[in-house]
Design an enzyme around this catalytic site. Structure first.
Site, PDB file in Angstrom:
ATOM      1  N   ASP A  29      -6.129 -53.271   8.073  1.00  0.00           N
ATOM      2  CA  ASP A  29      -6.595 -53.239   7.196  1.00  0.00           C
ATOM      3  C   ASP A  29      -7.492 -52.137   7.791  1.00  0.00           C
ATOM      4  OD1 ASP A  29      -8.737 -54.649   4.944  1.00  0.00           O
ATOM      5  OD2 ASP A  29      -9.176 -56.497   6.123  1.00  0.00           O
ATOM      6  N   GLN A  33     -10.446 -61.802   5.587  1.00  0.00           N
ATOM      7  CA  GLN A  33     -11.612 -61.530   4.801  1.00  0.00           C
ATOM      8  C   GLN A  33     -13.027 -61.492   5.771  1.00  0.00           C
ATOM      9  OE1 GLN A  33     -10.499 -60.600   1.499  1.00  0.00           O
ATOM     10  NE2 GLN A  33     -12.583 -60.281   1.554  1.00  0.00           N
ATOM     11  N   LYS A  46      -5.642 -60.156  -3.875  1.00  0.00           N
ATOM     12  CA  LYS A  46      -5.064 -59.703  -2.880  1.00  0.00           C
ATOM     13  C   LYS A  46      -3.394 -60.364  -2.936  1.00  0.00           C
ATOM     14  CE  LYS A  46      -8.479 -58.327   0.297  1.00  0.00           C
ATOM     15  NZ  LYS A  46      -9.523 -58.082   0.888  1.00  0.00           N
TER      16      LYS A  46
END
Ligand code: NAP
Length: 297
Positions: free
Chosen positions: A119, A96, A52
């Site tokens: 997200d 994460q 990422k």
């Protein structure tokens, strides 16, 4: 012959389309900013985060990684998130997952400001998705919709079957297909006669985390099959079943999806391979959500 839906090609197109938007933001104020919070040192999470951060650098997005120890408490992590919520140079916050067991994951995801929730996991953004209102969409299913669009695969009016009902993949996937006017069935571990239900799918999305579980018996002839699964197998008999013995012998393990690759080749009109199908799209959509958040800031 079935068509292989190439996730790398679609990812490259998504990133090409984002580049001028990033340049415009950088020229008018500052580049988009993404904060990545990686708790502990889980090797899988480290690889995801590295990829990422690399994608951000290639696109000109400023990224900052925070690495609190695995022993962090919920309150300490909430304090980090609240600090990032207040920072004007941070447009997106990515926590994460998975978090260590002592951390209350729901409280942490709830603490991320909805406008910085790249997200799409915050309950407010889940509500926006359910209601069909604008907002960040979870990256993997959003990437699959982009893949279907770029390959001009019709969705409206089609029978779509999604196997898996997780908050990250299955549920948002079903909702995005529904908003695109498919007739959607969601399956899970309690579904009775799964092969028969799957065979109804003109579009079949597999997201169970069960290596090559969906065999030819589950696939309607001519279906479009989207394989979200990412499973690593080391068993020789399993590798032989899906024709991957050579890869296993060369690498010691094989990455397989949730659908038998030989069955997809035999029965699908189009399918996503593993690797190189859905995987590359997730990070591209994270970049897209970050750029959109920066434009809205
Ligand atoms: P998850 O949270 O474990 O959910 C799995 C879902 O599959 C659950 O709803 C479960 O049903 C269902 N399921 C499990 N076994 C089943 C069976 N035998 N028959 C029918 N349904 C079954 O997994 P996830 O996070 O959604 O991930 C799914 C897969 O996608 C994994 O392989 C993961 O690695 C992969 N993935 C890939 C990407 C990517 O970027 N390519 C991104 C995310 C995830 P119940 O609800 O009844 O338990």
């Amino acid at each position: 012959m079935s068509l292989v839906l190439d996730g790398n090609l679609v990812r490259d197109q998504i990133l090409r389309d984002l580049a001028p938007r990033v340049a415009a933001l950088a020229a008018s104020s500052r580049p988009p900013g993404l904060a990545v919070v990686l708790v502990g040192d889980d090797p899988g999470s480290q690889i995801y985060v590295r990829n990422k951060v690399k994608a951000c650098a290639e696109l000109g997005i400023a990224s900052e990684t925070f690495r609190p120890p695995a022993s962090i408490s919920t309150d300490e992590l909430l304090a980090i998130i609240e600090g990032l919520n207040r920072r004007p140079d941070i447009d997106g916050i990515l926590v994460q997952l998975p978090l260590p067991p002592q951390v209350d994951t729901r409280r942490v995801l709830l603490a991320v400001a909805p406008q910085k929730d790249v997200d799409g996991f915050h309950p407010m953004n889940v509500g926006n998705l359910v209601a069909g209102r604008p907002g960040p969409r979870p990256c993997t299913p959003a990437g699959i919709m982009e893949l279907l669009k770029q390959y001009e695969i019709p969705v409206a009016g089609k029978r779509a079957v999604v196997v898996g009902r997780s908050d990250i993949v299955g549920k948002p996937m079903a909702l995005l297909l529904l908003h695109a006017h498919a007739t959607v069935t969601i399956c899970h571990s309690r579904t009775v006669d799964l092969p028969a239900v799957c065979r109804e799918g003109e579009i079949l999305v597999a997201a169970m985390g069960r290596p090559a579980m969906l065999t030819a018996d589950y696939i309607r002839p001519g279906a479009v099959v989207i394989d979200v699964g990412m499973n690593r197998i080391t068993d020789l008999a399993e590798a032989a079943r899906i024709g991957r013995v050579a890869t296993l012998e060369r690498r010691g393990s094989v990455l397989v999806g949730d659908v038998d690759p030989l069955a997809m080749q035999e029965k699908a009109s189009a399918y996503t391979p593993v690797p190189g199908g859905v995987g590359p799209l997730t990070i591209a959509m994270l970049m897209a959500n970050t750029v959109s958040a920066a434009e809205a800031a």
